[in-house]
Each structure stands twice: as C-alpha cells, then as structure tokens.
Design a protein around this motif. Structure first.
Motif, PDB file in Angstrom:
ATOM      1  N   ILE A  28     -37.237 -17.570 -55.159  1.00  0.00           N
ATOM      2  CA  ILE A  28     -36.569 -16.355 -54.695  1.00  0.00           C
ATOM      3  C   ILE A  28     -37.200 -15.153 -55.373  1.00  0.00           C
ATOM      4  O   ILE A  28     -37.269 -15.097 -56.603  1.00  0.00           O
ATOM      5  N   LEU A  29     -37.635 -14.186 -54.567  1.00  0.00           N
ATOM      6  CA  LEU A  29     -38.221 -12.965 -55.107  1.00  0.00           C
ATOM      7  C   LEU A  29     -37.170 -12.185 -55.885  1.00  0.00           C
ATOM      8  O   LEU A  29     -36.105 -11.884 -55.359  1.00  0.00           O
ATOM      9  N   GLY A  30     -37.465 -11.916 -57.141  1.00  0.00           N
ATOM     10  CA  GLY A  30     -36.516 -11.155 -57.944  1.00  0.00           C
ATOM     11  C   GLY A  30     -35.235 -11.904 -58.256  1.00  0.00           C
ATOM     12  O   GLY A  30     -34.181 -11.297 -58.445  1.00  0.00           O
ATOM     13  N   PHE A  31     -35.314 -13.203 -58.345  1.00  0.00           N
ATOM     14  CA  PHE A  31     -34.135 -14.036 -58.621  1.00  0.00           C
ATOM     15  C   PHE A  31     -33.452 -13.547 -59.890  1.00  0.00           C
ATOM     16  O   PHE A  31     -34.091 -13.439 -60.934  1.00  0.00           O
ATOM     17  N   ASN A  32     -32.139 -13.235 -59.830  1.00  0.00           N
ATOM     18  CA  ASN A  32     -31.487 -12.654 -60.989  1.00  0.00           C
ATOM     19  C   ASN A  32     -30.103 -13.209 -61.320  1.00  0.00           C
ATOM     20  O   ASN A  32     -29.570 -12.916 -62.392  1.00  0.00           O
ATOM     21  N   ALA A  33     -29.497 -13.995 -60.425  1.00  0.00           N
ATOM     22  CA  ALA A  33     -28.163 -14.498 -60.744  1.00  0.00           C
ATOM     23  C   ALA A  33     -27.821 -15.681 -59.848  1.00  0.00           C
ATOM     24  O   ALA A  33     -28.365 -15.824 -58.745  1.00  0.00           O
ATOM     25  N   MET A  34     -26.901 -16.491 -60.336  1.00  0.00           N
ATOM     26  CA  MET A  34     -26.305 -17.567 -59.533  1.00  0.00           C
ATOM     27  C   MET A  34     -24.806 -17.541 -59.756  1.00  0.00           C
ATOM     28  O   MET A  34     -24.327 -17.080 -60.803  1.00  0.00           O
ATOM     29  N   GLY A  35     -24.088 -18.069 -58.767  1.00  0.00           N
ATOM     30  CA  GLY A  35     -22.645 -18.068 -58.941  1.00  0.00           C
ATOM     31  C   GLY A  35     -21.924 -18.775 -57.827  1.00  0.00           C
ATOM     32  O   GLY A  35     -22.534 -19.496 -57.022  1.00  0.00           O
ATOM     33  N   TRP A  36     -20.606 -18.565 -57.806  1.00  0.00           N
ATOM     34  CA  TRP A  36     -19.736 -19.224 -56.842  1.00  0.00           C
ATOM     35  C   TRP A  36     -18.815 -18.193 -56.171  1.00  0.00           C
ATOM     36  O   TRP A  36     -18.281 -17.297 -56.826  1.00  0.00           O
ATOM     37  N   TYR A  37     -18.660 -18.386 -54.880  1.00  0.00           N
ATOM     38  CA  TYR A  37     -17.719 -17.621 -54.079  1.00  0.00           C
ATOM     39  C   TYR A  37     -16.846 -18.625 -53.348  1.00  0.00           C
ATOM     40  O   TYR A  37     -17.188 -19.800 -53.237  1.00  0.00           O
ATOM     41  N   ARG A  38     -15.738 -18.148 -52.787  1.00  0.00           N
ATOM     42  CA  ARG A  38     -14.890 -19.049 -52.013  1.00  0.00           C
ATOM     43  C   ARG A  38     -14.270 -18.311 -50.845  1.00  0.00           C
ATOM     44  O   ARG A  38     -14.163 -17.083 -50.859  1.00  0.00           O
ATOM     45  N   GLY A  39     -13.855 -19.088 -49.866  1.00  0.00           N
ATOM     46  CA  GLY A  39     -13.220 -18.507 -48.701  1.00  0.00           C
ATOM     47  C   GLY A  39     -13.048 -19.533 -47.612  1.00  0.00           C
ATOM     48  O   GLY A  39     -13.384 -20.708 -47.782  1.00  0.00           O
ATOM     49  N   ALA A  40     -12.509 -19.071 -46.494  1.00  0.00           N
ATOM     50  CA  ALA A  40     -12.364 -19.918 -45.322  1.00  0.00           C
ATOM     51  C   ALA A  40     -13.605 -19.733 -44.451  1.00  0.00           C
ATOM     52  O   ALA A  40     -14.187 -18.647 -44.431  1.00  0.00           O
ATOM     53  N   PRO A  41     -14.026 -20.778 -43.758  1.00  0.00           N
ATOM     54  CA  PRO A  41     -15.213 -20.652 -42.896  1.00  0.00           C
ATOM     55  C   PRO A  41     -15.073 -19.494 -41.919  1.00  0.00           C
ATOM     56  O   PRO A  41     -14.035 -19.320 -41.282  1.00  0.00           O
ATOM     57  N   GLY A  42     -16.103 -18.684 -41.846  1.00  0.00           N
ATOM     58  CA  GLY A  42     -16.106 -17.563 -40.927  1.00  0.00           C
ATOM     59  C   GLY A  42     -15.401 -16.323 -41.425  1.00  0.00           C
ATOM     60  O   GLY A  42     -15.373 -15.304 -40.734  1.00  0.00           O
ATOM     61  N   LYS A  43     -14.840 -16.389 -42.614  1.00  0.00           N
ATOM     62  CA  LYS A  43     -14.142 -15.231 -43.172  1.00  0.00           C
ATOM     63  C   LYS A  43     -14.857 -14.738 -44.416  1.00  0.00           C
ATOM     64  O   LYS A  43     -15.711 -15.431 -44.965  1.00  0.00           O
ATOM     65  N   LYS A  44     -14.490 -13.550 -44.842  1.00  0.00           N
ATOM     66  CA  LYS A  44     -15.146 -12.939 -45.993  1.00  0.00           C
ATOM     67  C   LYS A  44     -14.929 -13.781 -47.235  1.00  0.00           C
ATOM     68  O   LYS A  44     -13.821 -14.246 -47.496  1.00  0.00           O
ATOM     69  N   ARG A  45     -15.998 -13.942 -47.984  1.00  0.00           N
ATOM     70  CA  ARG A  45     -15.917 -14.742 -49.194  1.00  0.00           C
ATOM     71  C   ARG A  45     -15.595 -13.851 -50.379  1.00  0.00           C
ATOM     72  O   ARG A  45     -16.076 -12.727 -50.472  1.00  0.00           O
ATOM     73  N   GLU A  46     -14.806 -14.404 -51.304  1.00  0.00           N
ATOM     74  CA  GLU A  46     -14.480 -13.652 -52.510  1.00  0.00           C
ATOM     75  C   GLU A  46     -15.215 -14.248 -53.702  1.00  0.00           C
ATOM     76  O   GLU A  46     -15.427 -15.462 -53.786  1.00  0.00           O
ATOM     77  N   LEU A  47     -15.584 -13.367 -54.621  1.00  0.00           N
ATOM     78  CA  LEU A  47     -16.270 -13.812 -55.822  1.00  0.00           C
ATOM     79  C   LEU A  47     -15.332 -14.661 -56.670  1.00  0.00           C
ATOM     80  O   LEU A  47     -14.162 -14.322 -56.860  1.00  0.00           O
ATOM     81  N   VAL A  48     -15.873 -15.768 -57.177  1.00  0.00           N
ATOM     82  CA  VAL A  48     -15.145 -16.588 -58.146  1.00  0.00           C
ATOM     83  C   VAL A  48     -15.744 -16.348 -59.535  1.00  0.00           C
ATOM     84  O   VAL A  48     -15.055 -15.959 -60.467  1.00  0.00           O
ATOM     85  N   ALA A  49     -17.048 -16.594 -59.643  1.00  0.00           N
ATOM     86  CA  ALA A  49     -17.725 -16.397 -60.928  1.00  0.00           C
ATOM     87  C   ALA A  49     -19.223 -16.307 -60.699  1.00  0.00           C
ATOM     88  O   ALA A  49     -19.755 -17.017 -59.833  1.00  0.00           O
ATOM     89  N   THR A  50     -19.878 -15.457 -61.446  1.00  0.00           N
ATOM     90  CA  THR A  50     -21.330 -15.368 -61.403  1.00  0.00           C
ATOM     91  C   THR A  50     -21.883 -15.287 -62.819  1.00  0.00           C
ATOM     92  O   THR A  50     -21.191 -14.857 -63.755  1.00  0.00           O
TER      93      THR A  50
END
Length: 115
Positions: A28-50
């Motif tokens: 990944i060009l400029g790779f700078n973070a990894m993390g987890w998001y959650r949500g329902a399929p097709g809906k906006k995801r919310e940040l859990v932790a990065t």
C-alpha cells in the motif's frame, strides 16, 4: 493486489471474549495505519479501534477499557481482543488498512453477542 483477510468472529455470550485477527498482503502506497470498524452490511461503518504505524491508538468511547488493538508489523497483522462483550457489540467487523490515498477493507467477520 492488496488483500485483507479477517478471522475469529463468531457467537459469544454477553460478558465473554473474542479475538479478531487480520492479515494484510500486498503493498500500500503510504501505508500508515491498520484497524477495525464495524457495522451492518451496506451501512456506514463506525470506528472501533485503529493503530497508527507510530503505535498511537484510537478507540471508540463505547469500547474503551474493554477492547485492545495490537499489531505485528513484521507479519502485517492486526488483532482486536474484545472482552466484556455486550449485546450492542453485535455487528460485522471489518479490518481496515490506510494508505496515502486509499482505504482498504476486508470482507468482514460477524460477531454476535447473545444474552
């Protein structure tokens, strides 16, 4: 080609624990973070932790003190230890990797917390 593959989801009783894992392949060009998001399929995801490459972490208020994110930079993996799970933690959890211009996502893994 960038690929993120999650594992570790499942069904757990309230108060229990689960660990999610994700492995990144590809560059990944400029790779700078990894993390987890959650949500329902097709809906906006919310940040859990990065976690930034600098090891700075960011948690959603709803999971602080219960979830812990960790990374193994040599293996390009990110994990999420989830303790004291609540019914409202039920969601599809998506692994995320951030680059300079793009976000990359895994397919998601279902976490279901039962009473």
């Amino acid at each position: 080609q960038v690929q993120l593959v999650e594992s570790g989801g499942g069904l757990v009783q309230a108060g229990g624990s689960l660990t999610l894992s994700c492995i990144l392949s590809g560059r990944i060009l400029g790779f700078n973070a990894m993390g987890w998001y959650r949500g329902a399929p097709g809906k906006k995801r919310e940040l859990v932790a990065t976690m930034h490459n600098s090891a700075i972490t960011n948690y959603a208020d709803s999971v602080k003190g219960r979830f812990t994110i960790s990374r193994d930079n040599e293996k390009n993996t990110v994990s999420l230890q989830m303790n004291s799970l609540k019914l409202e933690d039920t969601a599809v959890y998506y692994c995320n990797a951030k680059g300079l211009f793009n976000d990359y996502w895994g397919q998601g893994t279902q976490v279901t917390v039962s009473s």
